[in-house]
Design a protein around this motif. Structure first.
Motif, PDB file in Angstrom:
ATOM      1  N   VAL A 170     -26.417 -64.585 116.752  1.00 48.02           N
ATOM      2  CA  VAL A 170     -27.052 -65.857 116.952  1.00 48.02           C
ATOM      3  C   VAL A 170     -27.867 -65.777 118.212  1.00 48.02           C
ATOM      4  CG1 VAL A 170     -26.764 -68.283 117.157  1.00 48.02           C
ATOM      5  CG2 VAL A 170     -25.286 -67.254 115.545  1.00 48.02           C
ATOM      6  N   ASP A 171     -28.946 -66.112 118.489  1.00 48.40           N
ATOM      7  CA  ASP A 171     -29.922 -65.862 119.599  1.00 48.40           C
ATOM      8  C   ASP A 171     -29.910 -67.124 120.212  1.00 48.40           C
ATOM      9  OD1 ASP A 171     -31.118 -64.561 121.585  1.00 48.40           O
ATOM     10  OD2 ASP A 171     -33.255 -64.892 120.476  1.00 48.40           O
ATOM     11  N   SER A 172     -30.010 -67.117 121.528  1.00 44.04           N
ATOM     12  CA  SER A 172     -30.119 -68.264 122.326  1.00 44.04           C
ATOM     13  C   SER A 172     -29.364 -69.514 121.990  1.00 44.04           C
ATOM     14  CB  SER A 172     -31.602 -68.721 122.210  1.00 44.04           C
ATOM     15  OG  SER A 172     -31.937 -69.792 123.206  1.00 44.04           O
ATOM     16  N   ILE A 173     -28.010 -69.534 122.850  1.00 47.22           N
ATOM     17  CA  ILE A 173     -26.987 -70.354 122.836  1.00 47.22           C
ATOM     18  C   ILE A 173     -26.968 -71.133 124.140  1.00 47.22           C
ATOM     19  CG2 ILE A 173     -24.796 -70.956 122.436  1.00 47.22           C
ATOM     20  CD1 ILE A 173     -24.744 -69.078 120.266  1.00 47.22           C
ATOM     21  N   ALA A 174     -26.990 -72.535 124.103  1.00 45.61           N
ATOM     22  CA  ALA A 174     -26.681 -73.142 125.468  1.00 45.61           C
ATOM     23  C   ALA A 174     -25.587 -72.738 126.139  1.00 45.61           C
ATOM     24  CB  ALA A 174     -26.667 -74.794 125.263  1.00 45.61           C
ATOM     25  N   VAL A 175     -25.704 -72.309 127.615  1.00 42.95           N
ATOM     26  CA  VAL A 175     -24.658 -71.677 128.386  1.00 42.95           C
ATOM     27  C   VAL A 175     -23.556 -72.532 128.529  1.00 42.95           C
ATOM     28  CG1 VAL A 175     -26.349 -70.506 129.672  1.00 42.95           C
ATOM     29  CG2 VAL A 175     -25.824 -72.767 130.588  1.00 42.95           C
ATOM     30  N   GLU A 176     -23.632 -74.105 128.041  1.00 40.74           N
ATOM     31  CA  GLU A 176     -22.559 -74.801 128.532  1.00 40.74           C
ATOM     32  C   GLU A 176     -21.599 -74.568 127.346  1.00 40.74           C
ATOM     33  OE1 GLU A 176     -25.851 -77.600 127.207  1.00 40.74           O
ATOM     34  OE2 GLU A 176     -25.484 -76.076 128.481  1.00 40.74           O
ATOM     35  N   SER A 177     -22.056 -73.867 126.279  1.00 42.55           N
ATOM     36  CA  SER A 177     -21.005 -73.559 125.064  1.00 42.55           C
ATOM     37  C   SER A 177     -20.363 -72.415 125.018  1.00 42.55           C
ATOM     38  CB  SER A 177     -22.083 -73.378 123.832  1.00 42.55           C
ATOM     39  OG  SER A 177     -22.843 -74.899 123.836  1.00 42.55           O
ATOM     40  N   PHE A 178     -20.428 -71.717 126.268  1.00 36.97           N
ATOM     41  CA  PHE A 178     -19.746 -70.247 126.385  1.00 36.97           C
ATOM     42  C   PHE A 178     -18.155 -70.263 126.458  1.00 36.97           C
ATOM     43  CE2 PHE A 178     -18.079 -66.765 129.161  1.00 36.97           C
ATOM     44  CZ  PHE A 178     -18.733 -65.953 128.504  1.00 36.97           C
ATOM     45  N   SER A 211     -37.938 -80.435 142.228  1.00 33.70           N
ATOM     46  CA  SER A 211     -36.637 -79.973 142.490  1.00 33.70           C
ATOM     47  C   SER A 211     -36.464 -78.897 141.386  1.00 33.70           C
ATOM     48  CB  SER A 211     -35.578 -80.899 142.611  1.00 33.70           C
ATOM     49  OG  SER A 211     -34.390 -80.440 142.730  1.00 33.70           O
ATOM     50  N   MET A 212     -36.590 -77.597 141.839  1.00 30.96           N
ATOM     51  CA  MET A 212     -36.202 -76.523 141.028  1.00 30.96           C
ATOM     52  C   MET A 212     -34.651 -76.659 140.776  1.00 30.96           C
ATOM     53  SD  MET A 212     -39.080 -75.751 140.781  1.00 30.96           S
ATOM     54  CE  MET A 212     -40.940 -75.426 141.606  1.00 30.96           C
ATOM     55  N   GLU A 213     -33.949 -76.834 142.057  1.00 28.06           N
ATOM     56  CA  GLU A 213     -32.335 -76.935 141.795  1.00 28.06           C
ATOM     57  C   GLU A 213     -31.989 -77.874 140.874  1.00 28.06           C
ATOM     58  OE1 GLU A 213     -28.469 -75.809 142.450  1.00 28.06           O
ATOM     59  OE2 GLU A 213     -30.021 -75.271 144.319  1.00 28.06           O
ATOM     60  N   ASP A 214     -32.574 -79.026 140.810  1.00 26.24           N
ATOM     61  CA  ASP A 214     -32.219 -80.191 139.845  1.00 26.24           C
ATOM     62  C   ASP A 214     -32.485 -79.549 138.256  1.00 26.24           C
ATOM     63  OD1 ASP A 214     -31.136 -81.526 141.901  1.00 26.24           O
ATOM     64  OD2 ASP A 214     -32.594 -83.249 141.729  1.00 26.24           O
ATOM     65  N   MET A 215     -33.618 -79.037 138.207  1.00 29.84           N
ATOM     66  CA  MET A 215     -33.982 -78.665 136.837  1.00 29.84           C
ATOM     67  C   MET A 215     -33.116 -77.558 136.393  1.00 29.84           C
ATOM     68  SD  MET A 215     -38.162 -78.563 136.875  1.00 29.84           S
ATOM     69  CE  MET A 215     -38.773 -77.957 138.357  1.00 29.84           C
ATOM     70  N   MET A 216     -32.791 -76.463 137.311  1.00 31.00           N
ATOM     71  CA  MET A 216     -31.816 -75.564 136.763  1.00 31.00           C
ATOM     72  C   MET A 216     -30.233 -75.908 136.716  1.00 31.00           C
ATOM     73  SD  MET A 216     -33.595 -72.877 136.816  1.00 31.00           S
ATOM     74  CE  MET A 216     -32.512 -71.382 136.760  1.00 31.00           C
ATOM     75  N   ALA A 217     -29.969 -77.011 137.331  1.00 31.18           N
ATOM     76  CA  ALA A 217     -28.598 -77.574 137.222  1.00 31.18           C
ATOM     77  C   ALA A 217     -28.536 -78.136 135.726  1.00 31.18           C
ATOM     78  CB  ALA A 217     -28.142 -78.388 138.054  1.00 31.18           C
ATOM     79  N   ALA A 218     -29.808 -79.189 135.476  1.00 32.15           N
ATOM     80  CA  ALA A 218     -29.843 -79.847 134.178  1.00 32.15           C
ATOM     81  C   ALA A 218     -29.786 -78.845 133.116  1.00 32.15           C
ATOM     82  CB  ALA A 218     -31.051 -80.779 134.361  1.00 32.15           C
ATOM     83  N   ALA A 219     -30.614 -77.592 133.266  1.00 26.76           N
ATOM     84  CA  ALA A 219     -30.771 -76.613 131.869  1.00 26.76           C
ATOM     85  C   ALA A 219     -29.379 -75.840 131.906  1.00 26.76           C
ATOM     86  CB  ALA A 219     -32.113 -75.928 132.518  1.00 26.76           C
ATOM     87  N   THR A 222     -23.356 -72.983 138.518  1.00 30.19           N
ATOM     88  CA  THR A 222     -24.149 -71.797 139.235  1.00 30.19           C
ATOM     89  C   THR A 222     -23.563 -70.400 138.781  1.00 30.19           C
ATOM     90  OG1 THR A 222     -22.742 -71.996 141.281  1.00 30.19           O
ATOM     91  CG2 THR A 222     -24.773 -73.222 141.471  1.00 30.19           C
ATOM     92  N   ASP A 223     -22.549 -70.517 137.875  1.00 31.14           N
ATOM     93  CA  ASP A 223     -22.104 -69.094 137.195  1.00 31.14           C
ATOM     94  C   ASP A 223     -23.366 -68.935 136.452  1.00 31.14           C
ATOM     95  OD1 ASP A 223     -19.682 -69.260 138.322  1.00 31.14           O
ATOM     96  OD2 ASP A 223     -18.691 -70.023 136.710  1.00 31.14           O
ATOM     97  N   PHE A 224     -24.227 -69.680 136.320  1.00 36.50           N
ATOM     98  CA  PHE A 224     -25.304 -69.284 135.070  1.00 36.50           C
ATOM     99  C   PHE A 224     -26.780 -69.321 135.718  1.00 36.50           C
ATOM    100  CE2 PHE A 224     -21.718 -71.019 132.552  1.00 36.50           C
ATOM    101  CZ  PHE A 224     -21.461 -69.769 131.567  1.00 36.50           C
ATOM    102  N   TYR A 225     -26.842 -69.771 136.800  1.00 32.36           N
ATOM    103  CA  TYR A 225     -28.303 -69.660 137.498  1.00 32.36           C
ATOM    104  C   TYR A 225     -27.985 -69.718 138.880  1.00 32.36           C
ATOM    105  CZ  TYR A 225     -27.693 -74.603 139.524  1.00 32.36           C
ATOM    106  OH  TYR A 225     -27.526 -75.689 140.373  1.00 32.36           O
ATOM    107  N   GLY A 277     -36.341 -70.517 138.829  1.00 29.81           N
ATOM    108  CA  GLY A 277     -35.180 -69.959 139.268  1.00 29.81           C
ATOM    109  C   GLY A 277     -34.685 -68.817 138.453  1.00 29.81           C
ATOM    110  N   ASP A 278     -33.616 -68.034 138.753  1.00 34.04           N
ATOM    111  CA  ASP A 278     -32.997 -67.115 137.956  1.00 34.04           C
ATOM    112  C   ASP A 278     -31.758 -67.556 136.896  1.00 34.04           C
ATOM    113  OD1 ASP A 278     -34.598 -65.500 139.636  1.00 34.04           O
ATOM    114  OD2 ASP A 278     -33.048 -64.866 140.633  1.00 34.04           O
ATOM    115  N   PHE A 279     -31.811 -66.973 135.717  1.00 38.75           N
ATOM    116  CA  PHE A 279     -30.920 -67.685 134.756  1.00 38.75           C
ATOM    117  C   PHE A 279     -30.215 -66.602 133.976  1.00 38.75           C
ATOM    118  CE2 PHE A 279     -34.113 -67.708 131.767  1.00 38.75           C
ATOM    119  CZ  PHE A 279     -33.685 -67.387 130.461  1.00 38.75           C
ATOM    120  N   ASN A 280     -28.808 -66.620 133.495  1.00 38.41           N
ATOM    121  CA  ASN A 280     -28.161 -65.927 132.472  1.00 38.41           C
ATOM    122  C   ASN A 280     -28.535 -66.510 131.073  1.00 38.41           C
ATOM    123  OD1 ASN A 280     -27.423 -64.838 135.014  1.00 38.41           O
ATOM    124  ND2 ASN A 280     -25.414 -65.827 134.909  1.00 38.41           N
ATOM    125  N   ALA A 281     -28.582 -65.611 129.962  1.00 37.02           N
ATOM    126  CA  ALA A 281     -28.533 -65.999 128.646  1.00 37.02           C
ATOM    127  C   ALA A 281     -27.357 -65.738 127.813  1.00 37.02           C
ATOM    128  CB  ALA A 281     -29.877 -65.279 128.254  1.00 37.02           C
TER     129      ALA A 281
END
Length: 508
Positions: free
Chosen positions: A247-255, A300-308, A312-315, A478-482
Motif C-alpha cells: 500500500v503506497d502513501s500512508i499518512a505518517v500519523e498512522s505509523f 509558515s512552512m513550519e506550520d504547514m509541515m506540522a499539519a501535514a 518532527t520524527d517525520f519532518y 520542508g523535508d519529510f519521511n514517507a
C-alpha cells in the motif's frame, strides 16, 4: 561525483527482517496506489504514479543503482564520452526483445530518443544541447551535442518523463501500443479498477546481483495488479487488514497503528523528499514575481509541515533544496526567504506589487492527504495577508492534466524525492508546468549543466538555488519521511522512492 547519502541508507525498512533462503516463483500481488495514473506513456508525464507503474513495462538505456549512481540497463555499458564532452557513444545490449516479439536495435533507440526530445519535459530540457542522434550500426547509438551537457546520462536514466525505448514503428503520439522491453507487460487496464501486468517470458535480465533499480531484475511473480485506492483512510484500513500486498502513501500519523498490525508492516523512507508549491509564472496573478514573493512571505512552512506530518520524527523545516547529507546542500538564497510567517508584511508587499484581490487558485488533491493539509494551512495564512483564495481540490489525475494548462491555476502542490542530479528537478525545465523562463534561470542553469567538473558543479548549483529563491518559480516547504506498508508475506521489496516489484515474491 558521489552522493553522501546512499540509496538504501536513505530508505530504511522499519520492520523485523525476514531471512529468505530462496524466493518462490508464482503468485499475484495487488498494489494499492493513490489513484488512477493519467497515462501509461511515461514520456508524456512527470507524475510519480505513472513512473511507478510503467517502470515494470518499459525500460531506459540507463537507471540508478542503490548508491544513486547511473548504471546501464538496456545499454551494454556506460557511454563512452569524448574528451570535449560533446560525443556520447552508447553500445546496446543484444538479444533484447520487445513484448511484441521484435528485436530491439539502434533504430528503435534513435526513434525513441527523438520522440523523447519532442514530447517529454526532460527531453525538451536536453534537446537544445543535442545536435544529432544517429545509429552507425544496429547495436550502437551516437549522440552528438552542441556543447557539453553533464546531466545527459542522468536524464536518460530517470523513470520520470522517461526516455523509454519502444519499437520504431510504435511511436504514435499519444501512445496507442504499450509495448516495452520490461519484465512485465500490460495485460489489461480497467479504468478506476486496476492495471494488470503479466510476466514477459521473453525478458532478458542483466547478469549479476540486483542493485537498486539496476542489476538483475527477477520475475518471481506471475502478475502484478495496481489498484487505485484514492481515499487515504481506505488505504490505511486495507494495509492494517492485509487486503493488499503493498500500500503506497500512508499518512505518517498512522505509523504506530501499522506497527501493531498482524498482517502488514510499515515501510519508512527517511528522508524521502520535500513538498513543493509550484507557481504559474506564465499567466495569471502569480506571473508577477513580487506577488510570488509576497505569498512566500505570508506562509509558515513550519506550520504547514506540522499539519501535514505531525511530529518532527517525520519532518524537518529546512529551506535548502537538498538536506545536509547531500553533497548538493547549500544555504544560498535561503536566509530571509524561508518560513517567514509574516502575513502583515506580505499584505503590504502584495499591495505594493499591485495585487487587487484576484483569486489565488490553489490546485491540490486529497489523494496525497499531506498536500491537502498544507493547502488548508496556506489558505489561512494567505487570507490573513489579504489574499483571496480559491482552493480547487481534484483527483490526482485531473490535477496532472490541469497543471498543463496555463489558464487554469496559480499554484499547484506536489512533492519530489531528493534526486541524485539536480538537473532532474522538473521546474528547472522551461517546458515543465510553471514555465520558469527568465534570464537568471538561463544563466544559472546553463552554467550548471554545461560544467563537467564535479566540484565546480557543486558551486554552480548554489547559484541555481539562489536563482530559485530570487525568482520564486516554486517554494520548497520542508523535508519529510514517507510511510507505506507491505504484507508480511511479501518478500524481496526494497524500500525505494518509486517502489518496484520485479524482485518481489510471495511466501507461502
Amino acid at each position: 561525483m558521489k552522493l553522501k547519502l546512499a540509496f538504501l541508507a536513505a530508505t530504511v525498512l522499519v520492520a523485523s527482517p525476514t531471512m529468505l533462503l530462496a524466493q518462490e516463483k508464482g503468485g499475484v500481488i495487488n498494489v494499492a496506489t493513490i489513484g488512477e495514473p493519467p497515462t501509461l506513456d511515461p514520456m508524456s508525464s512527470t507524475a510519480d504514479l505513472v513512473g511507478i507503474v510503467t517502470q515494470h513495462i518499459f525500460e531506459t538505456l540507463y537507471t540508478f543503482d542503490k548508491s544513486w549512481k547511473v548504471t546501464p540497463l538496456l545499454a551494454e555499458s556506460l557511454p563512452e564520452i569524448s574528451a570535449d564532452g560533446k560525443t556520447y557513444t552508447i553500445k546496446l545490449r543484444t538479444g533484447i526483445t520487445f513484448h511484441d516479439g521484435t528485436d530491439m536495435t539502434s533504430e528503435d533507440v534513435v526513434a525513441s530518443l527523438n520522440r523523447w526530445t519532442k514530447i517529454a519535459s526532460r527531453g525538451k530540457q536536453a534537446v537544445g544541447f543535442i545536435e544529432t542522434i544517429e545509429a552507425p550500426d544496429a547495436s550502437t547509438v551516437v549522440i552528438k551535442l552542441k556543447q557539453a551537457y553533464a546531466p545527459l546520462t542522468s536524464l536518460l536514466a530517470f523513470n520520470n518523463s522517461a526516455a523509454i525505448i519502444i519499437p520504431s514503428e510504435k511511436q504514435a503520439e499519444p501512445m496507442t501500443d504499450f509495448v516495452g522491453t520490461g519484465p512485465y507487460m500490460l495485460k489489461e487496464r480497467r479504468a478506476d479498477q486496476y492495471i494488470q501486468l503479466a510476466r514477459f517470458d521473453g525478458y532478458k535480465s542483466r547478469d549479476g546481483e540486483s542493485d537498486g533499480y539496476g542489476g538483475a531484475r527477477h520475475q518471481y511473480l506471475d502478475e502484478i495488479r495496481f489498484v487505485p485506492v484514492p481515499d487515504p483512510n481506505t488505504r490505511l484500513e486495507a494495509a492494517v487488514s492485509g487486503q493488499y500486498e503493498y500500500v503506497d502513501s500512508i499518512a505518517v500519523e498512522s505509523f504506530d497503528r501499522l506497527k501493531s498490525s498482524s498482517a502488514s508492516q510499515p515501510v519508512l523512507l527517511k528522508p524521502f523528499g520535500y513538498p513543493v508549491f509550484v507557481f504559474n509564472t506564465a499567466e495569471g496573478v502569480a506571473k508577477n514575481v513580487e506577488i510570488r514573493k509576497a505569498i512566500r512571505q505570508a506562509l509558515s512552512m513550519e506550520d504547514m509541515m506540522a499539519a501535514a506530518f505531525g511530529g518532527t520524527d517525520f519532518y524537518t523545516a529546512d529551506g535548502k533544496i537538498y538536506p545536509e547529507n547531500f553533497v548538493w546542500s547549500t544555504d544560498a538564497g535561503v536566509e530571509g526567504n524561508y518560513n517567514l510567517a509574516d502575513p502583515e508584511g506580505a499584505a503590504e508587499a502584495a499591495k505594493a506589487a499591485g495585487y487587487n484581490g484576484e483569486p489565488i487558485r490553489i490546485l491540490t488533491s486529497r489523494q496525497y492527504e499531506f498536500h491537502y493539509k498544507m493547502a488548508q494551512v496556506a489558505a489561512e495564512y494567505l487570507k490573513l495577508a489579504g489574499f483571496t483564495v480559491d482552493m480547487q481540490v481534484v483527483d490526482w489525475a485531473t490535477l496532472t492534466q490541469r497543471r498543463a494548462d496555463k489558464a487554469l491555476w496559480d499554484i499547484y502542490i506536489s512533492h519530489s524525492p531528493f534526486l541524485p542530479e539536480p538537473a532532474l528537478i522538473g521546474s528547472l525545465s522551461t517546458s515543465s508546468p510553471g514555465w520558469w523562463d527568465t534570464p537568471a534561470r538561463k544563466a544559472a542553469v546553463d552554467a550548471f549543466t554545461a560544467e563537467v567538473d564535479a566540484d565546480k558543479r557543486v558551486e554552480l548549483w548554489a547559484e541555481v538555488q539562489k536563482a530559485i529563491y530570487d525568482d520564486v518559480p516554486f517554494m520548497k516547504i520542508g523535508d519529510f519521511n514517507a510511510v507505506s506498508a507491505k504484507s508480511n508475506k511479501l518478500e524481496g521489496v526494497d524500500p525505494a522512492p518509486w517502489p518496484y516489484f520485479w524482485n518481489a515474491s510471495i511466501s507461502k
